[in-house]
Design an enzyme around this catalytic site. Structure first.
Site, short mmCIF file in Angstrom:
data_model
loop_
_atom_site.label_atom_id
_atom_site.label_comp_id
_atom_site.label_asym_id
_atom_site.label_seq_id
_atom_site.Cartn_x
_atom_site.Cartn_y
_atom_site.Cartn_z
CB CYS A 2 -0.89 0.04 1.24
SG CYS A 2 -1.72 -1.50 1.62
N1 GLN Z 1 -0.96 -6.18 4.83
C1 GLN Z 1 -1.84 -5.06 4.78
C2 GLN Z 1 -3.17 -5.39 4.14
O1 GLN Z 1 -3.34 -6.39 3.51
C3 GLN Z 1 -1.18 -3.89 4.11
C4 GLN Z 1 -0.99 -4.15 2.64
C5 GLN Z 1 0.05 -3.34 1.97
O2 GLN Z 1 0.77 -2.51 2.52
N2 GLN Z 1 0.12 -3.62 0.73
O3 GLN Z 1 -4.06 -4.61 4.26
#
Ligand code: GLN
Length: 266
Positions: A2
């Site tokens: 993210c």
């Molecule tokens: N692991 C977290 C989620 O699935 C954050 C994902 C990310 O940073 N891509 O929401």
């Protein structure tokens, strides 16, 4: 992985001026991020923007406690209503995120950052950019430190929602917010080595962020506004990278106060 950002300043700006309009805005980072470091390709599994409601001086003694939260489980670029709203809403403090769900984790609005909650008499917005390795087994011990009701009301069955519950519980127990964030990051790293833990927390007056195996930059504007973002929003030379393995704590400057930005090893 993210992408997320927080922007705190002395004067209100539109959500759009931070989230959708800059050349490398969070909107652009949702479909064309530049520095994902192997953690996915696009951030199309939802998004969220939380902001503190700006009020005229003297209007309220609880200026920072009023927030609004807009989250969707669709890509930001598909939400014409949000793009419109963002041009009209102004705030001095916001946290925003676009999500690339970790494989095996649910895609739902409730799993989109920022997460919001009360602790220690403040309203907080929290985001996590990264992944907890060995989820969920690696976090069982830390999860067991939470009150059962916190676990039963977890927003989503995701690593990010659990990290948020841990930070919130520690602030509620009286910990300084920067210590709470640093403690959760180091406890999670100890329990789940190799995790990527860029955490971001704000109460509208201060922003706290970690850089653990992911990109993070910050910028201080001439008016004292502070922006912290996974990727710089433009090519302004004021952007500075936050070193790996560190914690940034910042307060924006106001009419009388210079901005305060500290970066220390975790
Ligand atoms: N692991 C977290 C989620 O699935 C954050 C994902 C990310 O940073 N891509 O929401």
């Amino acid at each position: 992985m993210c992408r997320h950002l927080a922007r705190l300043g002395p004067a209100p700006v539109t959500l759009a001026s931070v989230v959708t309009e800059p050349p490398h805005s969070l909107l652009v980072q949702s479909y064309a991020p530049a520095d994902m470091r192997g953690g996915g390709t696009v951030n199309a599994d939802g998004f969220g923007v939380g902001w503190y409601v700006s009020e005229p001086p003297g209007y309220s003694t609880e200026v920072r406690s009023r927030t609004a939260l807009y989250r969707r489980d669709d890509p930001m670029w598909t939400d014409a209503s949000f793009l419109d709203l963002a041009r009209a809403v102004e705030t001095t403090a916001l946290v925003a995120a676009v999500r690339s769900a970790t494989v095996g984790m649910p895609v739902s609005t409730a799993a989109c950052a920022p997460f919001r909650g009360e602790a220690g008499g403040r309203t907080w917005l929290f985001s996590h950019n990264g992944v907890v390795r060995g989820w969920p087994h690696s976090m069982a011990g830390l999860a067991a430190t939470l009150p059962p009701v916190d676990l039963l009301t977890l927003e989503a069955a995701t690593d990010s929602a659990l990290l948020w519950a841990l930070v919130r519980a520690r602030i509620a127990a009286g910990k300084d917010p920067a210590d709470a964030v640093a403690g959760v990051a180091s406890d999670a790293l100890a329990a789940a080595p190799g995790s990527r833990l860029n955490l971001l927390l704000s109460d509208g007056d201060q922003v706290i962020a970690t850089a653990v195996d992911h990109a993070l930059s910050h910028r201080v504007d001439p008016d004292g506004a502070v922006t912290v973002a996974s990727e710089p929003l433009d090519d302004d030379p004021a952007w500075a990278p936050v070193p790996e393995g560190s914690l940034l704590a910042a307060r924006p400057g106001g009419v009388h106060d210079p901005p305060v930005v500290t970066v220390a090893a975790l």
